[in-house]
Write an enzyme that holds these catalytic residues in place. Structure first.
Site, PDB file in Angstrom:
ATOM      1  N   ARG A  51       0.868  -1.252  -0.261  1.00 48.34           N
ATOM      2  CA  ARG A  51      -0.072  -0.100  -0.165  1.00 48.34           C
ATOM      3  C   ARG A  51       1.003   1.179   0.044  1.00 48.34           C
ATOM      4  NH1 ARG A  51      -2.631  -3.867   1.192  1.00 48.34           N
ATOM      5  NH2 ARG A  51      -0.961  -4.431   2.468  1.00 48.34           N
ATOM      6  N   THR A  52       1.868   1.327   1.037  1.00 52.23           N
ATOM      7  CA  THR A  52       2.645   2.386   0.951  1.00 52.23           C
ATOM      8  C   THR A  52       3.407   2.818  -0.271  1.00 52.23           C
ATOM      9  OG1 THR A  52       2.672   2.351   3.380  1.00 52.23           O
ATOM     10  CG2 THR A  52       4.143   3.980   2.334  1.00 52.23           C
ATOM     11  N   ARG A 101      11.410   3.634   2.923  1.00 51.49           N
ATOM     12  CA  ARG A 101      11.067   2.819   4.092  1.00 51.49           C
ATOM     13  C   ARG A 101      12.333   1.868   4.534  1.00 51.49           C
ATOM     14  NH1 ARG A 101       5.703  -0.823   4.774  1.00 51.49           N
ATOM     15  NH2 ARG A 101       5.004   1.470   5.575  1.00 51.49           N
TER      16      ARG A 101
END
Length: 304
Positions: A51-52, A101
């Protein structure tokens, strides 16, 4: 030039401006379809994400920009031992903005210190996940019409869940919020958070059973028990099914209570709840694209 490492990097007033922009994007996406023409976003994801990463990529593509990057450390020069510091210096030559991330807490901050382009923390270990928090705040504001004057229940993994920690820290800047922390003792919210709430005079309760508090809630924020944060499989298996939200439990909830979830879901929300109009976690994912579009525009403007 600005970076986003923590939801608190933006003042409440700046967040209002960001959310106003996100809501304008939602209302008239065509107006922003070429806002980033000729610009590039680098997505540097050292741990898996669906998702991110995709929402960042969708956000940049929706703005007319381009995307480059990698989706796991094994496909980057990190597998050869390259440092985050060196990687961001190289990325700064190729892109205009970077979303990173990393499983190690503080890694995006190291990158920001060395970067010549804005860096967005897209999640660092169990520490922060600021764009998820911005998504959560926008979802609440858009659907509740306010950020404040409500009781919110946070349920599941409150010990390791970075989304929970970030959201609590962001919400305490708003008025009249009461927290109910719902978790097994092994996954309770860390002491530093409850100590901070007490110091600030913010009310909270800690309960074990969801059934004991769901009727009080204006918002229920569900989280999954994260296998990747456990040191042994036995503890994970014992706790992973501790909370499952189903239709029966929803009967006790207020008619206008909203159910949020950062996703991915495992089985903590039964699929039978998806058709309940109070279940807004897929809308929440859509708001994540709008708020990341607004964030990209805001940070690029700061670098111009």
């Amino acid at each position: 030039m600005r970076h986003l490492m923590n939801p608190l990097d933006f003042s409440v007033e700046e967040l209002d401006m960001l959310f106003d922009l996100a809501e304008d994007i939602e209302a008239d996406p065509a107006k922003y379809a070429h806002a980033c023409t000729g610009r590039k976003l680098a997505t540097c994801f050292y741990e898996p994400s669906t998702r991110t990463r995709l929402s960042f990529e969708a956000a940049m593509l929706n703005l007319g920009g381009q995307v480059l990057g990698f989706s796991d450390a094994g496909s980057s020069s990190a597998s050869k031992g390259e440092s985050v510091s060196d990687t961001i210096r190289v990325i700064s030559c190729y892109a205009d903005i970077c979303a990173m991330r990393h499983p190690k807490e503080g890694a995006p901050m190291v990158a920001a210190e060395r970067s010549r382009i804005p860096v967005i923390n897209a999640g660092d270990g169990g520490h922060q996940h600021p764009t998820q928090t911005l998504t959560d705040l926008l979802t609440i504001r858009a659907l509740k019409g306010r950020l404040g004057n409500f009781t919110i229940g946070l349920c599941g993994d409150l010990k390791f869940g970075r989304t929970v920690h970030s959201l609590i820290n962001a919400l305490i800047r708003y008025t009249d919020i009461h927290f109910i922390f719902i978790s097994p003792p092994e996954l309770k919210v860390p002491d530093y958070i409850t100590d901070m709430l007490r110091e600030k005079g913010i009310t909270y309760e800690e309960v074990i059973r969801l059934e004991d508090s769901i009727s009080q809630l204006d918002l229920l924020y569900m989280t999954r028990v994260q296998r990747e944060r456990f040191f042994n499989e036995e503890d994970y298996v014992r706790l992973k099914d501790f909370y499952i939200l189903n239709k029966e439990k929803m009967k006790s909830a207020k008619p206008d209570m909203l159910v949020l979830h950062p996703l991915p879901r495992v089985n903590e929300i039964s699929v039978e709840v998806d058709d309940d109009p109070r279940a807004v976690y897929f809308k929440q994912a859509q708001y994540g694209v709008y708020v990341r579009m607004a964030l990209i525009l805001t940070l690029l403007k700061s670098a111009d």
